[in-house]
Design a protein around this motif. Sequence first.
Motif, mmCIF file in Angstrom:
data_model
loop_
_atom_site.group_PDB
_atom_site.id
_atom_site.type_symbol
_atom_site.label_atom_id
_atom_site.label_comp_id
_atom_site.label_asym_id
_atom_site.label_seq_id
_atom_site.Cartn_x
_atom_site.Cartn_y
_atom_site.Cartn_z
ATOM 1 N N LEU A 61 84.591 25.318 -15.097
ATOM 2 C CA LEU A 61 83.932 25.644 -13.834
ATOM 3 C C LEU A 61 83.942 27.144 -13.613
ATOM 4 O O LEU A 61 84.892 27.824 -13.978
ATOM 5 C CB LEU A 61 84.669 24.996 -12.657
ATOM 6 C CG LEU A 61 85.034 23.523 -12.764
ATOM 7 C CD1 LEU A 61 85.916 23.134 -11.582
ATOM 8 C CD2 LEU A 61 83.781 22.680 -12.803
ATOM 9 N N SER A 62 82.879 27.657 -12.997
ATOM 10 C CA SER A 62 82.830 29.077 -12.675
ATOM 11 C C SER A 62 82.051 29.273 -11.386
ATOM 12 O O SER A 62 81.321 28.378 -10.940
ATOM 13 C CB SER A 62 82.163 29.861 -13.812
ATOM 14 O OG SER A 62 82.216 31.254 -13.565
ATOM 15 N N GLU A 63 82.222 30.445 -10.797
ATOM 16 C CA GLU A 63 81.498 30.755 -9.571
ATOM 17 C C GLU A 63 79.996 30.794 -9.830
ATOM 18 O O GLU A 63 79.194 30.403 -8.982
ATOM 19 C CB GLU A 63 81.985 32.095 -9.019
ATOM 20 C CG GLU A 63 81.472 32.426 -7.633
ATOM 21 C CD GLU A 63 82.051 33.725 -7.111
ATOM 22 O OE1 GLU A 63 81.603 34.164 -6.039
ATOM 23 O OE2 GLU A 63 82.946 34.309 -7.759
ATOM 24 N N ARG A 101 91.718 40.967 -9.704
ATOM 25 C CA ARG A 101 90.444 41.231 -9.039
ATOM 26 C C ARG A 101 90.034 40.041 -8.170
ATOM 27 O O ARG A 101 89.643 40.213 -7.019
ATOM 28 C CB ARG A 101 89.374 41.505 -10.099
ATOM 29 C CG ARG A 101 87.967 41.728 -9.543
ATOM 30 C CD ARG A 101 86.934 41.790 -10.661
ATOM 31 N NE ARG A 101 86.884 40.538 -11.428
ATOM 32 C CZ ARG A 101 87.382 40.387 -12.660
ATOM 33 N NH1 ARG A 101 87.934 41.394 -13.302
ATOM 34 N NH2 ARG A 101 87.309 39.209 -13.276
ATOM 35 N N GLU A 102 90.126 38.848 -8.741
ATOM 36 C CA GLU A 102 89.616 37.662 -8.056
ATOM 37 C C GLU A 102 90.435 37.287 -6.832
ATOM 38 O O GLU A 102 89.935 36.590 -5.941
ATOM 39 C CB GLU A 102 89.564 36.477 -9.028
ATOM 40 C CG GLU A 102 88.663 36.684 -10.235
ATOM 41 C CD GLU A 102 87.213 36.954 -9.871
ATOM 42 O OE1 GLU A 102 86.796 36.626 -8.732
ATOM 43 O OE2 GLU A 102 86.494 37.506 -10.723
ATOM 44 N N VAL A 103 91.684 37.756 -6.742
ATOM 45 C CA VAL A 103 92.485 37.434 -5.570
ATOM 46 C C VAL A 103 91.872 38.042 -4.308
ATOM 47 O O VAL A 103 92.157 37.603 -3.178
ATOM 48 C CB VAL A 103 93.946 37.914 -5.768
ATOM 49 C CG1 VAL A 103 94.055 39.418 -5.579
ATOM 50 C CG2 VAL A 103 94.897 37.168 -4.844
ATOM 51 N N LEU A 108 85.318 33.180 -3.820
ATOM 52 C CA LEU A 108 86.021 32.349 -4.796
ATOM 53 C C LEU A 108 87.238 31.676 -4.172
ATOM 54 O O LEU A 108 87.472 30.481 -4.387
ATOM 55 C CB LEU A 108 86.463 33.201 -5.991
ATOM 56 C CG LEU A 108 87.263 32.450 -7.066
ATOM 57 C CD1 LEU A 108 86.390 31.394 -7.729
ATOM 58 C CD2 LEU A 108 87.821 33.409 -8.109
ATOM 59 N N ILE A 109 88.012 32.406 -3.393
ATOM 60 C CA ILE A 109 89.209 31.841 -2.768
ATOM 61 C C ILE A 109 88.840 30.689 -1.839
ATOM 62 O O ILE A 109 89.507 29.645 -1.822
ATOM 63 C CB ILE A 109 89.991 32.926 -1.995
ATOM 64 C CG1 ILE A 109 90.483 34.019 -2.948
ATOM 65 C CG2 ILE A 109 91.138 32.303 -1.223
ATOM 66 C CD1 ILE A 109 91.368 33.517 -4.069
ATOM 67 N N LYS A 114 88.420 24.677 -0.971
ATOM 68 C CA LYS A 114 87.594 23.497 -0.703
ATOM 69 C C LYS A 114 87.663 22.504 -1.851
ATOM 70 O O LYS A 114 87.775 21.288 -1.633
ATOM 71 C CB LYS A 114 86.147 23.928 -0.455
ATOM 72 C CG LYS A 114 85.978 24.621 0.882
ATOM 73 C CD LYS A 114 84.612 25.189 1.202
ATOM 74 C CE LYS A 114 83.504 24.955 0.295
ATOM 75 N NZ LYS A 114 82.260 25.677 0.698
ATOM 76 N N LEU A 115 87.603 22.992 -3.095
ATOM 77 C CA LEU A 115 87.619 22.084 -4.237
ATOM 78 C C LEU A 115 89.002 21.453 -4.407
ATOM 79 O O LEU A 115 89.107 20.272 -4.756
ATOM 80 C CB LEU A 115 87.215 22.825 -5.508
ATOM 81 C CG LEU A 115 87.048 21.956 -6.758
ATOM 82 C CD1 LEU A 115 86.085 20.798 -6.498
ATOM 83 C CD2 LEU A 115 86.557 22.784 -7.932
ATOM 84 N N SER A 116 90.048 22.220 -4.123
ATOM 85 C CA SER A 116 91.392 21.657 -4.203
ATOM 86 C C SER A 116 91.563 20.512 -3.210
ATOM 87 O O SER A 116 92.180 19.484 -3.523
ATOM 88 C CB SER A 116 92.435 22.746 -3.924
ATOM 89 O OG SER A 116 93.740 22.206 -3.901
ATOM 90 N N ALA A 117 91.003 20.674 -2.021
ATOM 91 C CA ALA A 117 91.113 19.630 -0.993
ATOM 92 C C ALA A 117 90.426 18.344 -1.425
ATOM 93 O O ALA A 117 90.828 17.250 -1.017
ATOM 94 C CB ALA A 117 90.518 20.141 0.322
#
Length: 213
Positions: A61-63, A101-103, A108-109, A114-117
């Motif tokens: 998966l990617s942004e 960088r992504e933090v 993305l965060i 949302k996907l974790s939920a």
Amino acid sequence: MHLDMLSTTEKKNSSVKTVGILIFNDVEVLDVAGPFEVFSMTRLDEDKRYETTSPFRVVLLSEKKTPVIAIGGLKLIPDFTFDDCPDLDLFVIPGGWGTRREVNNSVLIQEISKLSAKSNLTASVCTGSSLIGRAGLLDGKKATTHWRAYNFLRESAPKAQIQKNVVFTIEGPIFTSAGVASGIRLSLYLVSHFFGTHVGKETARFLEFPYPV
């Protein structure tokens, strides 16, 4: 982390489990490839390894739907973006220099949160814990990361209870693991979580990798 909890959490349901592994530029190769190899090489019947397929479906998966360049230059092609991602039994967030960088990538965060939920389980490898920590998923929870990144995790997840010198942690549906190769050990544990200790041990044996104890 020991495997005592398997007596109550073992699941021998043979239906296919979907694993989604997040990728981003400067992701650590082994953080992605290690879990990918473990799940893709799992077999419910070791005697029929070359006649059967894995009970896991593993996707990247990617942004965005564009190629990702991992550390060292390896090119990875995402199967899905967050917009068209299938339902996941397990969502894996790897680490690597790109996490620094992504933090700070608020989009993305938010998507990770949302996907974790929506996923049954969420697991991080190495500094991937800083990404799920920034999403608030580690608040009040035990968590770990690479031994050189404890301060990074502390900055990203100030409410997390950082555990040092452990291979991985389990807090409800959230799993975190230490650096790089520890993602393989966590993945073997997760194979056992879904399909039983015997399958996990046989997968480790085939890969010639120590089974986590």
